[in-house]
Design a protein around this motif. Sequence first.
Motif, short mmCIF file in Angstrom:
data_model
loop_
_atom_site.label_atom_id
_atom_site.label_comp_id
_atom_site.label_asym_id
_atom_site.label_seq_id
_atom_site.Cartn_x
_atom_site.Cartn_y
_atom_site.Cartn_z
N THR A 141 -43.77 -46.72 -2.57
CA THR A 141 -44.92 -46.92 -1.70
C THR A 141 -45.97 -47.72 -2.45
O THR A 141 -46.28 -47.43 -3.60
CB THR A 141 -45.51 -45.57 -1.25
N LYS A 154 -49.88 -49.45 -1.98
CA LYS A 154 -51.13 -49.52 -1.21
C LYS A 154 -52.06 -50.48 -1.91
O LYS A 154 -52.29 -50.36 -3.11
CB LYS A 154 -51.78 -48.14 -1.11
N GLN A 155 -52.57 -51.44 -1.15
CA GLN A 155 -53.50 -52.43 -1.68
C GLN A 155 -54.59 -52.69 -0.65
O GLN A 155 -54.34 -52.59 0.56
CB GLN A 155 -52.80 -53.74 -2.01
N THR A 156 -55.76 -53.04 -1.13
CA THR A 156 -56.91 -53.33 -0.27
C THR A 156 -57.60 -54.59 -0.76
O THR A 156 -57.67 -54.83 -1.97
CB THR A 156 -57.92 -52.15 -0.31
N ARG A 183 -56.43 -53.29 4.56
CA ARG A 183 -55.65 -52.33 3.77
C ARG A 183 -54.19 -52.43 4.18
O ARG A 183 -53.87 -52.43 5.37
CB ARG A 183 -56.14 -50.92 4.02
N ALA A 225 -50.36 -50.62 3.48
CA ALA A 225 -49.51 -49.58 2.90
C ALA A 225 -48.08 -49.96 3.27
O ALA A 225 -47.78 -50.23 4.44
CB ALA A 225 -49.86 -48.21 3.45
N GLU A 238 -43.90 -49.07 2.47
CA GLU A 238 -42.87 -48.24 1.87
C GLU A 238 -41.56 -49.01 1.93
O GLU A 238 -41.12 -49.42 3.00
CB GLU A 238 -42.74 -46.91 2.59
N ASP A 296 -45.97 -53.92 -6.28
CA ASP A 296 -47.40 -53.71 -6.22
C ASP A 296 -48.15 -55.01 -6.54
O ASP A 296 -49.08 -55.40 -5.83
CB ASP A 296 -47.80 -52.60 -7.21
N PRO A 311 -51.84 -42.56 8.74
CA PRO A 311 -52.85 -42.25 7.75
C PRO A 311 -54.18 -41.89 8.39
O PRO A 311 -54.52 -42.40 9.45
CB PRO A 311 -52.98 -43.54 6.95
N ARG A 342 -58.22 -43.29 4.76
CA ARG A 342 -57.21 -43.69 3.79
C ARG A 342 -56.63 -45.05 4.10
O ARG A 342 -56.42 -45.86 3.24
CB ARG A 342 -56.10 -42.65 3.76
N LEU A 343 -56.32 -45.33 5.35
CA LEU A 343 -55.77 -46.63 5.75
C LEU A 343 -55.96 -46.84 7.20
O LEU A 343 -55.74 -46.09 8.04
CB LEU A 343 -54.31 -46.73 5.38
#
Length: 190
Positions: free
Chosen positions: A4, A6-8, A100, A102, A104, A122, A185, A189-190
């Motif tokens: 998983t 997650k980047q913003t 954002r 996310a 997977e 990532d 989410p 969070r997202l």
Amino acid sequence: MSTTVKQTIDVDVPLGAAYDQWTRFEDFPTFMEGVEEVRRTDDRHSHWRTRVAGVRREFDTEIVDRRPGERVAWRTVAGDVRQEGVVSFQSLDEAHTRVRVALEVEPHGMAEKAAHVMGVLDRRVKGDLKRFKSHVEEHAHAPGARRGPVRPGGAARAGAPETGGDTPVRPTPQEAKEAWPLPPPPDDRL
């Protein structure tokens, strides 16, 4: 074993411009590393062709939840790539938007698994978002994006009013659970 990511990133365009540009899937090769082509096959499905580390892959994705100006969620439905993802948009002010992502992904083979352990995915997503920022800030007013809602599961709910254009359609909790294997989410969070 899935990975998983997650980047913003914050972009210097209004929310509508960021959302519109993201939904121009055919433009993904201009800012996503390794993506050669994305071809929309209908309102909810796209065919992808990628080449990463010399390995070409083709797969199909399905949008499982689209809330205009808010989020787009997808999953693969055919091919040898297994992934699910969601991108969400938050207005920071009239001229700035937080994006954002996310994602997977289920890696294939030892090389992909090692790359994921080392954080390659990532870094790639982070780089893609930086390139998206440059792209959207340069092309913020390009027409042609898909803005209408997609209900999880793809079918209208019995008794639900028809909507058009930019009217978001919220899924029932059961629809969200059935259509989106990742738990939706929370807003913060997202």
